[in-house]
Scaffold this active site. Structure first.
Site, PDB file in Angstrom:
ATOM      1  N   ASP A 127       0.455   2.297  12.691  1.00 56.51           N
ATOM      2  CA  ASP A 127      -1.049   2.881  12.400  1.00 56.51           C
ATOM      3  C   ASP A 127      -0.931   4.344  12.540  1.00 56.51           C
ATOM      4  OD1 ASP A 127      -3.454   2.326  10.985  1.00 56.51           O
ATOM      5  OD2 ASP A 127      -4.267   3.045  13.220  1.00 56.51           O
ATOM      6  N   GLU A 180       2.529   3.822   8.509  1.00 54.27           N
ATOM      7  CA  GLU A 180       1.352   4.084   7.432  1.00 54.27           C
ATOM      8  C   GLU A 180       1.155   5.670   7.663  1.00 54.27           C
ATOM      9  OE1 GLU A 180      -3.612   4.134   7.112  1.00 54.27           O
ATOM     10  OE2 GLU A 180      -2.496   4.094   9.122  1.00 54.27           O
TER      11      GLU A 180
END
Length: 449
Positions: A127, A180
């Site tokens: 993330d 990401e």
């Protein structure tokens, strides 16, 4: 439904449920909200027994400031930087790891390897990588400290990410790490030994933004934004991309996917079927957030269940059947996954018909017979006798049509198949005369001679 993998938002223990797990504190155990570590092991094993891989979100980019957590762990700034210009994230009111400390790097890498070894997950989606790469991420001038060379790149974080990916692929060569990463940082999904960060794949945030913006527009205006439908192919093979329509796109007032679509009730579903068809035919792996596959009207809310009762209604049933058939086609046609990361797997037929908002292209596999033709009509006006150039003679069978009656469409199509004509068109030796349904995509497969 035919999905190959499930991806879990962070299941690691976290104090604030409203963070959806992204404020992680317990890096080695799943949250007790859902059961024990053995329960999670059983879940992963059960999915594997049914041929479904497991991806988990993993958050090494920041951690919450709760007193009982990692912050000021031993009375000193052990995990985080002491200087808030390096050690505090202004967007999330959380601390940033000191990636220059070997102890911190080993702690995080041990966590990643632990989930792969003990829980048998198949991939880690990392993330907020962009927030790790830039020292000035979400900061104003004077609120950050340049690196040793005066730049904005976080050299310690870059080194950590490379070491992380090297450790993962050395110990578990069959898994994936997925970044990401929302900027144009180069070579995110290229090996570290050639200068990349070493991830296996990267979310294609540019495709996501352009696609949702395009499909949210009234079709009468789409011809002025035709580039949003075609631009992604200019860079589609610079990374190993995942086409992601994630939870972030259906929260915080953005509306659900079906809500984003313009038009009346029928047109909203036709537009969403078209979007999904375009997504599945576009190079790159696919990611849908739960509820998108049957057209949930409300935004996702972590305290509530999905609106499963919507599947009592025909249009929602039709959308789910469309996703099932797209998954089936994707799994049975190698041209849709073998060449996802290679330019040889894609060939434009026509991307210039902006006036009618129509594009056509071919996905090719490793054999001459392994190919699919996709033609998209992004307006509610059906097109009859629409000509496209084609390089091969033969019969093209209509394998999927988003406007079929079984999906809730109007039933406009090509009666099952269409034969090429020996008439040159668009620089090709042959041509096809097609019927294109309104707000629809038609997918053809070349018949064997």
């Amino acid at each position: 439904v035919g999905f190959t993998h499930v991806e879990f938002l962070p299941v690691m223990e976290h104090p604030f449920y409203g963070s959806w797990g992204y404020q992680t504190l317990g890096y080695f155990a799943p949250t007790s909200r859902y059961g024990t570590p053995q329960d999670f092991m059983f879940l992963v094993d059960y999915l594997h027994q049914h041929g479904i891989g497991v991806i988990v979100d993993w958050v090494p980019s920041h951690f919450p400031a709760d007193d009982y957590g990692l912050a000021f762990f031993d009375g000193t700034h052990l995990f985080e930087h002491a200087d808030r210009r390096k050690g505090f994230h202004p967007d999330w009111d959380s601390y940033i790891y000191n990636y220059g400390r070997n102890e911190v790097r080993n702690f995080l890498i041990s966590s990643a390897l632990f989930w792969l070894e003990k829980y048998h997950v198949d991939a880690l989606r990392v993330d907020a990588v962009a927030s790790m790469l830039y020292l000035d991420y979400s900061r104003n001038p004077g609120e950050w400290i340049p690196n040793d060379y005066g730049g904005r790149e976080n050299l310690a974080a870059i080194s950590f990410l490379k070491t992380l990916n090297e450790a993962v692929y050395k110990n578990f060569p069959d898994v994936q790490t997925i970044a990401e990463e929302s900027t144009a940082w180069p070579m995110v999904s290229r090996p570290s030994y050639v200068g990349g960060l070493g991830f296996g794949m990267k979310w294609n945030m540019g495709w996501m933004h352009d696609t949702l913006d395009y499909f949210s527009k009234d079709p009468i205006y789409r011809k002025y934004h035709h580039n949003q439908l075609t631009f992604s192919l200019w860079y589609a093979f610079t990374e190993n991309f995942v086409l992601s329509l994630s939870h972030d796109e259906v929260v915080h007032g953005k509306g659900s996917l079906i809500q984003k679509m313009p038009g009346d009730y029928w047109q909203k579903f036709a537009n969403l079927r078209l979007l999904f068809g375009y997504m599945f035919m576009h190079p790159g792996k696919k990611l849908l957030f739960m509820g998108d596959e049957f057209g949930q009207w409300s935004e996702w809310y972590h305290e509530a269940s999905l609106d499963w009762h919507l599947l009592e209604y025909p249009f929602h049933q039709g959308l789910l059947q469309w996703v099932k058939d797209l998954n089936r086609l994707y799994r049975q046609e190698p041209c849709l996954y073998e060449g996802d990361f290679e330019p040889e797997g894609f060939r434009w037929i026509d991307f210039k018909d902006w006036e009618k908002s129509i594009v056509s292209f071919i996905r090719t596999g490793k054999t001459s017979q392994d190919m699919l033709l996709a033609v998209l009509n992004a307006t509610p006006v059906p097109q009859h006798n629409y000509l496209i150039g084609i390089p091969w003679m033969g019969v093209w069978r209509e394998v999927l049509n988003s406007d079929a009656l079984c999906y809730g469409g109007s039933g406009v199509g090509n009666c099952g198949a269409v034969a090429t004509r020996p008439e040159p068109f668009q620089g090709e030796p042959c041509s096809l005369s097609l019927t294109l349904p309104p707000l629809g995509i038609v997918i053809f497969k070349k018949e064997s001679p």
